[in-house]
Design an enzyme around this catalytic site. Structure first.
Site, PDB file in Angstrom:
ATOM      1  N   ILE A 108       0.831  -1.206   0.000  1.00  0.00           N
ATOM      2  CA  ILE A 108       0.000   0.000   0.000  1.00  0.00           C
ATOM      3  C   ILE A 108       0.866   1.256   0.000  1.00  0.00           C
ATOM      4  O   ILE A 108       1.779   1.376   0.824  1.00  0.00           O
ATOM      5  CB  ILE A 108      -1.023  -0.016   1.169  1.00  0.00           C
ATOM      6  CG1 ILE A 108      -1.832   1.287   1.215  1.00  0.00           C
ATOM      7  CG2 ILE A 108      -0.387  -0.324   2.500  1.00  0.00           C
ATOM      8  CD1 ILE A 108      -3.058   1.223   2.110  1.00  0.00           C
ATOM      9  N   THR A 109       0.570   2.165  -0.932  1.00  0.00           N
ATOM     10  CA  THR A 109       1.280   3.450  -0.958  1.00  0.00           C
ATOM     11  C   THR A 109       0.451   4.472  -0.181  1.00  0.00           C
ATOM     12  O   THR A 109      -0.761   4.319  -0.012  1.00  0.00           O
ATOM     13  CB  THR A 109       1.498   3.944  -2.402  1.00  0.00           C
ATOM     14  OG1 THR A 109       0.239   4.318  -2.983  1.00  0.00           O
ATOM     15  CG2 THR A 109       2.161   2.891  -3.265  1.00  0.00           C
ATOM     16  N   GLY A 110       1.133   5.524   0.273  1.00  0.00           N
ATOM     17  CA  GLY A 110       0.415   6.564   1.018  1.00  0.00           C
ATOM     18  C   GLY A 110      -0.163   6.045   2.308  1.00  0.00           C
ATOM     19  O   GLY A 110      -1.252   6.464   2.725  1.00  0.00           O
ATOM     20  N   ALA A 111       0.564   5.143   2.969  1.00  0.00           N
ATOM     21  CA  ALA A 111       0.050   4.551   4.220  1.00  0.00           C
ATOM     22  C   ALA A 111       0.640   5.240   5.444  1.00  0.00           C
ATOM     23  O   ALA A 111       0.485   4.749   6.554  1.00  0.00           O
ATOM     24  CB  ALA A 111       0.348   3.059   4.256  1.00  0.00           C
ATOM     25  N   TYR A 125      -5.670  18.475 -10.353  1.00  0.00           N
ATOM     26  CA  TYR A 125      -5.921  17.315  -9.492  1.00  0.00           C
ATOM     27  C   TYR A 125      -7.073  16.468 -10.055  1.00  0.00           C
ATOM     28  O   TYR A 125      -6.971  15.244 -10.135  1.00  0.00           O
ATOM     29  CB  TYR A 125      -6.255  17.812  -8.079  1.00  0.00           C
ATOM     30  CG  TYR A 125      -6.676  16.725  -7.122  1.00  0.00           C
ATOM     31  CD1 TYR A 125      -5.739  15.839  -6.592  1.00  0.00           C
ATOM     32  CD2 TYR A 125      -8.006  16.579  -6.739  1.00  0.00           C
ATOM     33  CE1 TYR A 125      -6.129  14.833  -5.712  1.00  0.00           C
ATOM     34  CE2 TYR A 125      -8.407  15.582  -5.858  1.00  0.00           C
ATOM     35  CZ  TYR A 125      -7.458  14.717  -5.347  1.00  0.00           C
ATOM     36  OH  TYR A 125      -7.843  13.721  -4.490  1.00  0.00           O
ATOM     37  N   GLY A 158      -3.565   9.685   6.818  1.00  0.00           N
ATOM     38  CA  GLY A 158      -4.911   9.735   6.264  1.00  0.00           C
ATOM     39  C   GLY A 158      -5.552   8.379   5.965  1.00  0.00           C
ATOM     40  O   GLY A 158      -5.531   7.443   6.760  1.00  0.00           O
TER      41      GLY A 158
HETATM   42  N1  NAP Z   1      -9.006  13.532   1.711  1.00  0.00           N
HETATM   43  C1  NAP Z   1     -10.008  13.520   0.824  1.00  0.00           C
HETATM   44  O1  NAP Z   1     -11.067  14.167   1.028  1.00  0.00           O
HETATM   45  C2  NAP Z   1      -9.887  12.741  -0.435  1.00  0.00           C
HETATM   46  C3  NAP Z   1     -11.020  12.671  -1.287  1.00  0.00           C
HETATM   47  C4  NAP Z   1     -10.921  11.936  -2.467  1.00  0.00           C
HETATM   48  C5  NAP Z   1      -9.750  11.257  -2.758  1.00  0.00           C
HETATM   49  N2  NAP Z   1      -8.662  11.361  -1.931  1.00  0.00           N
HETATM   50  C6  NAP Z   1      -7.451  10.626  -2.306  1.00  0.00           C
HETATM   51  O2  NAP Z   1      -7.076   9.805  -1.228  1.00  0.00           O
HETATM   52  C7  NAP Z   1      -5.694   9.473  -1.344  1.00  0.00           C
HETATM   53  C8  NAP Z   1      -5.043   9.596   0.022  1.00  0.00           C
HETATM   54  O3  NAP Z   1      -5.129  10.962   0.438  1.00  0.00           O
HETATM   55  P1  NAP Z   1      -5.387  11.405   1.939  1.00  0.00           P
HETATM   56  O4  NAP Z   1      -6.640  12.201   1.937  1.00  0.00           O
HETATM   57  O5  NAP Z   1      -5.242  10.262   2.866  1.00  0.00           O
HETATM   58  O6  NAP Z   1      -4.193  12.466   2.107  1.00  0.00           O
HETATM   59  P2  NAP Z   1      -2.928  12.512   3.091  1.00  0.00           P
HETATM   60  O7  NAP Z   1      -3.353  12.349   4.502  1.00  0.00           O
HETATM   61  O8  NAP Z   1      -2.212  13.756   2.694  1.00  0.00           O
HETATM   62  O9  NAP Z   1      -2.079  11.234   2.659  1.00  0.00           O
HETATM   63  C9  NAP Z   1      -1.386  11.206   1.447  1.00  0.00           C
HETATM   64  C10 NAP Z   1      -0.383  10.082   1.466  1.00  0.00           C
HETATM   65  O10 NAP Z   1       0.326  10.072   0.212  1.00  0.00           O
HETATM   66  C11 NAP Z   1       1.728  10.099   0.475  1.00  0.00           C
HETATM   67  N3  NAP Z   1       2.477  10.772  -0.576  1.00  0.00           N
HETATM   68  C12 NAP Z   1       2.201  11.960  -1.150  1.00  0.00           C
HETATM   69  N4  NAP Z   1       3.165  12.276  -2.054  1.00  0.00           N
HETATM   70  C13 NAP Z   1       4.043  11.240  -2.045  1.00  0.00           C
HETATM   71  C14 NAP Z   1       5.264  10.965  -2.740  1.00  0.00           C
HETATM   72  N5  NAP Z   1       5.789  11.848  -3.622  1.00  0.00           N
HETATM   73  N6  NAP Z   1       5.914   9.809  -2.483  1.00  0.00           N
HETATM   74  C15 NAP Z   1       5.422   8.925  -1.571  1.00  0.00           C
HETATM   75  N7  NAP Z   1       4.287   9.136  -0.880  1.00  0.00           N
HETATM   76  C16 NAP Z   1       3.623  10.282  -1.103  1.00  0.00           C
HETATM   77  C17 NAP Z   1       1.834  10.862   1.794  1.00  0.00           C
HETATM   78  O11 NAP Z   1       3.095  10.623   2.373  1.00  0.00           O
HETATM   79  P3  NAP Z   1       3.711  11.627   3.503  1.00  0.00           P
HETATM   80  O12 NAP Z   1       3.204  11.117   4.818  1.00  0.00           O
HETATM   81  O13 NAP Z   1       5.186  11.473   3.351  1.00  0.00           O
HETATM   82  O14 NAP Z   1       3.222  13.012   3.183  1.00  0.00           O
HETATM   83  C18 NAP Z   1       0.673  10.246   2.552  1.00  0.00           C
HETATM   84  O15 NAP Z   1       1.008   8.985   3.066  1.00  0.00           O
HETATM   85  C19 NAP Z   1      -5.134  10.399  -2.412  1.00  0.00           C
HETATM   86  O16 NAP Z   1      -4.959   9.674  -3.610  1.00  0.00           O
HETATM   87  C20 NAP Z   1      -6.216  11.453  -2.593  1.00  0.00           C
HETATM   88  O17 NAP Z   1      -6.227  11.964  -3.906  1.00  0.00           O
HETATM   89  C21 NAP Z   1      -8.718  12.075  -0.780  1.00  0.00           C
END
Ligand code: NAP
Length: 298
Positions: free
Chosen positions: A14-17, A173, A20
């Site tokens: 899993i990426t982005g783990a 985005y 959030g």
């Molecule tokens: N939040 C919302 O309302 C929402 C709604 C629709 C879709 N999404 C989608 O949900 C997904 C997760 O987002 P989230 O809301 O959980 O946001 P988040 O809390 O900002 O988490 C984003 C994750 O992605 C990682 N990441 C970002 N850039 C990266 C890079 N260059 N290399 C490696 N890891 C990277 C971050 O790592 P770090 O910890 O190092 O920053 C973090 O683990 C995203 O694809 C977003 O588009 C979110």
């Protein structure tokens, strides 16, 4: 009553783990006994995520941290090599990392950053791991998209957004989240009959680290909007369900929200765009034909 596949003992990448939705999903998958490989770009954040997942799932949870910056193709290739070297089987790949960027920036590969992390990274990581995933069937590939794809189109005539990057990065985005759906569509088509499914989902509006990287004003907007947002745990529910439910064992090429397959916006249903985007993505990672040309392909 839920019917689960029994994800205990299965290998899940899993990426982005580290934050959030991805962190909440990792906690729940670890609770269910999945063997996790979490991708982190920072050692400290990787270690903090492991501590948090173990606090939620218990000290015996099996979690490896795999380091990669998903904005860099070299780093993704190194990550894929490490995964292939370490794990003989891959049951679930979750492409969840993503971000919105308020202003246009280019990566070390010369690609526009939002597109590179949100679309090119899932594309490259998945294609590099695809034979191993096929060999592990039944297996699942899940990508985190968004309702933000609505109103977007893929700007094939200006893929690097050189001609404009307005709307605080949200228009861009939305294009990348549309790309997540088109990628899933074409991936599912290519995987037909393989026993590997490819699906994507919208998690809802989630209170996470999302959009906290774009200055004080945007961070304040996100804080003020929090009462309207879901918890990361709630945002991760459809993701965990797509990873583990028997209800979706035979579903592929779908866009889901709230554990239901729903119809995405019109441009996300355009099969020709899906094929064109795949070909362009291959070129941008140097896999396809014609070969990558010099200059900014962002
Ligand atoms: N939040 C919302 O309302 C929402 C709604 C629709 C879709 N999404 C989608 O949900 C997904 C997760 O987002 P989230 O809301 O959980 O946001 P988040 O809390 O900002 O988490 C984003 C994750 O992605 C990682 N990441 C970002 N850039 C990266 C890079 N260059 N290399 C490696 N890891 C990277 C971050 O790592 P770090 O910890 O190092 O920053 C973090 O683990 C995203 O694809 C977003 O588009 C979110």
């Amino acid at each position: 009553m839920q019917n689960w596949t029994g994800i205990a003992g299965k290998r899940v990448i899993i990426t982005g783990a580290t934050a959030g939705i991805g962190l909440a999903a990792a906690e729940e998958l670890a609770r269910r006994g999945a063997r996790l490989g979490i991708v982190a770009r920072s050692e400290a954040r990787g270690a903090a995520a492991v501590a948090q997942i173990k606090a939620a799932a218990g000290p015996a949870a099996e979690i490896d941290v795999l380091h990669a910056d998903l904005s860099s193709q070299a780093s993704i290739r190194q990550l894929a090599g490490e995964i292939l070297g370490r794990y003989p089987g891959l049951d679930v790949l979750i492409n969840n990392a993503g971000a919105v960027n308020g202003s246009r920036r280019l990566t070390s590969d010369g690609l526009e950053l939002t597109r590179a992390v949100n679309h090119i990274a899932p594309f490259l990581l998945t294609t590099l791991l695809l034979e191993r995933i096929r060999g592990s069937a039944p297996a699942r590939i899940i990508t985190t998209s968004s309702v933000a794809h609505r109103g977007a189109h893929i700007p094939f005539d200006d893929i690097s957004a050189a001609g404009g990057y307005g709307g605080r990065g949200f228009a861009r985005y939305g294009q990348t989240k549309l790309a997540n759906i088109l990628f899933t569509t074409e991936l599912a088509r290519r995987l037909e009959g393989s026993g590997v499914t490819a699906n994507c989902f919208h998690p809802g509006f989630v209170a996470s680290g999302f959009n906290r990287n774009n200055g004080g004003f945007m961070a304040l907007v996100m804080i003020l909007a929090q009462p309207l947002a879901r918890t990361p745990e709630r945002g991760a529910e459809t993701l965990v369900w797509l990873a583990d439910s028997t209800e979706v064992s035979a579903e592929s090429g779908g866009y889901f929200t709230n554990r239901r397959r729903v119809r995405p916006a019109g441009p996300a249903l355009d099969l020709e765009s899906a094929r064109r985007l795949w070909d362009l993505s291959e070129e941008q990672v140097g896999m396809g034909s014609p070969p990558m040309v010099s200059g900014s392909l962002g």
